[in-house]
Write a protein that holds these residues in place. Structure first.
Motif, short mmCIF file in Angstrom:
data_model
loop_
_atom_site.label_atom_id
_atom_site.label_comp_id
_atom_site.label_asym_id
_atom_site.label_seq_id
_atom_site.Cartn_x
_atom_site.Cartn_y
_atom_site.Cartn_z
N TYR A 336 0.84 -1.19 0.00
CA TYR A 336 0.00 0.00 0.00
C TYR A 336 0.88 1.25 0.00
CZ TYR A 336 -4.03 -2.93 1.07
OH TYR A 336 -5.02 -3.87 1.02
N VAL A 337 0.32 2.33 -0.54
CA VAL A 337 1.01 3.61 -0.53
C VAL A 337 1.11 4.10 0.91
CG1 VAL A 337 0.85 6.03 -1.20
CG2 VAL A 337 0.30 4.23 -2.87
N TYR A 342 9.03 10.75 5.63
CA TYR A 342 8.46 11.80 4.77
C TYR A 342 8.66 11.54 3.28
CZ TYR A 342 8.05 14.33 9.18
OH TYR A 342 7.75 14.69 10.47
N LEU A 343 8.98 10.30 2.92
CA LEU A 343 9.08 9.93 1.52
C LEU A 343 7.94 8.98 1.18
CD1 LEU A 343 12.94 9.28 1.20
CD2 LEU A 343 11.66 11.36 0.61
N GLY A 344 7.42 9.09 -0.06
CA GLY A 344 6.34 8.23 -0.50
C GLY A 344 6.87 6.91 -1.05
N TYR A 436 9.81 0.24 -5.31
CA TYR A 436 8.89 0.53 -4.20
C TYR A 436 8.83 2.01 -3.82
CZ TYR A 436 9.33 -4.53 -3.81
OH TYR A 436 9.36 -5.88 -4.08
N ALA A 437 9.70 2.86 -4.38
CA ALA A 437 9.62 4.29 -4.11
C ALA A 437 8.65 4.94 -5.09
CB ALA A 437 11.00 4.93 -4.24
N LEU A 438 7.91 5.94 -4.61
CA LEU A 438 6.95 6.63 -5.45
C LEU A 438 7.60 7.82 -6.15
CD1 LEU A 438 3.74 6.72 -3.20
CD2 LEU A 438 4.25 5.18 -5.10
#
Length: 458
Positions: A336-337, A342-344, A436-438
């Motif tokens: 899930y997002v 503080y990183l998405g 996995y990083a947005l």
């Protein structure tokens, strides 16, 4: 009930759904008008902190797969006697059309707490819960875990089954009979195959057979009988598991011939898994794609009954849907997002702290036809892009921030039933995950489209 590391408890989606026939399953006699589902559960976070509550929670679903928690995922009622908490709630529609809720008398994870009682509530409509009491089941110095019930037409009584340690020295499935859930008959051994079993769940009257599913050695296993007599069930079929799995629940789709077998993983995971079959008699199951179902956040060992469309609408009107959402990844549906540092990014459920994965979707800061993602646990911060990476920043009220934090929701690039989010000020770029990083990127390949597709749910 969340599991002792070597035992287990109640069936997850205790969802003994009914079909529009004169068929009796664990949730009671079928009602032809039933078209949706209600779920009861308790909540438990991985660290037993925020998100843990041993009261009675309620969710609804039109299909029995994707769930909307009610009352902001807060409890509706909490036990006022015994351990002052519950585990393993079970929901059943009785023969008179009203509901009864049963639950284990236990708060937390003190497995040495032995109660001879279970919690009981009545409800006419699941909007109010009345007649709270505890029902005594036995005089043994042991527990009464994971209670469920079914209507035994031959006896004209309800059978209450539960897990307890009998004179055999291992857990067996016990049974008491009742007409009112106020008093009950003396306990009997319902199922004792000679080894430790726990978490019994029934499907009654299916093509001449009655089915009992239970946990055996961290695996979900079935037994069946042509009668409902104690001692008449024989193990059959092939067991299923996803790691250490407990709390089986057999569910009949209201719209097809499909059956689902649900299971819950141990504390601290609490992840639901499901298998499907079109023939209970075959005793074989195929794993269900996690894209197709979503459990309420932090939910544990649930019970489900079928409800009418009017009841479904009434419950939503009474308790309301959450003011927040979760976003599930299309090609990594266990993730899930969330924000972390503080990183998405996308991470596997369960997420700790769980509120890192909760978002309030508000009108776009730069364009009200778009959407902005406001953090639930950091409500002054929004998900925005910066050097194409997504991070959680405080709104500085500048036009640049507003544009960076605004996205336009479109049909999912990999599946139109899902959603994708196009950047407001970089309209050729979409929110996607990479390792996995947005970030926001142009989308061209099949993998890109899958990376950029999400389900907005709860």
């Amino acid at each position: 009930m969340s599991a002792h590391p070597h035992l287990s408890r109640r069936g997850l989606l205790g969802m003994i759904a009914t079909v529009p026939l004169a068929l009796t399953l664990g949730s009671g006699t079928a009602h032809a008008a039933d078209s949706a589902y209600a779920m009861v559960y308790f909540t438990e976070s991985t660290k037993l902190g925020d998100g843990t509550d041993y009261g009675l929670h309620l969710a609804v679903s039109p299909d029995g797969l994707d769930w909307t928690p009610l009352n902001q995922n807060n409890p509706l009622v909490t036990p006022t006697s015994g351990a002052l908490g519950l585990r393993d709630p079970f929901l059943m529609r009785k023969q008179d059309g009203t509901f009864v809720v049963l639950a284990t008398d236990l708060k937390g994870t003190d497995w040495s707490y032995n109660s001879q009682y279970i919690h009981v509530w009545d409800s006419a409509d699941l909007r109010t819960f009345t007649g709270y009491r505890r029902l005594k089941l036995h005089d043994m110095a042991t527990h009464s875990w994971a209670p469920e019930a079914f209507w035994d037409a031959g006896r004209r009584q309800y059978a209450v089954i539960y897990s307890s340690v009998n004179s055999s020295g291992h857990n067996v499935i016990m049974v008491n009979y009742t007409t009112d859930f106020v008093t009950a008959s003396a306990p009997q051994v319902f199922f004792d195959p000679g080894y430790d079993v726990i978490d019994g769940d029934m499907a009654v009257g299916v093509n001449g057979y009655n089915y009992l599913y239970f946990k055996k050695n961290q695996t979900l296993v079935g037994a069946r009988s042509t009668t409902l007599n104690p001692g008449s069930f024989t193990e059959f079929g092939t067991g299923v598991a996803h790691g250490g799995t407990e709390a089986p629940t057999v569910v009949k789709s209201l719209t097809s011939g499909t059956w689902w077998l649900w299971g819950d993983t141990y504390t601290p995971n609490g992840v639901f898994y499901a298998w499907r079959s079109t023939d209970l008699a075959s005793g074989t199951w195929t794993a269900l794609d996690q894209r197709t179902y979503t459990q309420p956040v932090n939910s544990k060992h649930c019970g489900v009954a079928t409800i009418t469309s009017a009841e479904y609408a009434g419950l939503l009107a009474k308790w309301g849907a959450p003011a927040w959402n979760r976003l599930k990844s299309y090609n990594h549906p266990s993730r899930y997002v969330r924000h972390a540092g503080y990183l998405g990014r996308i991470d596997e459920y369960p997420i700790e702290p769980y509120k890192d994965s909760l978002w309030t979707l508000v009108p776009g800061l730069a364009d009200s036809s778009g959407v902005s993602f406001r953090s639930v646990n950091h409500p002054t911060r929004y998900l925005r892009h910066y050097d194409y990476g997504l991070r959680l920043d405080v709104d500085d009220s500048t036009p640049t921030f507003a544009a960076d934090a605004t996205f336009h929701r479109t049909a999912g690039l990999a599946d139109a039933a899902w959603s994708s989010f196009r950047s407001h000020n970089y309209p050729t770029r979409y929110i996607r995950h990479a390792d996995y990083a947005l970030r926001i990127d142009p989308v061209s390949t099949t993998t890109d489209r899958q990376d950029a597709t999400f389900r907005v749910g709860y």
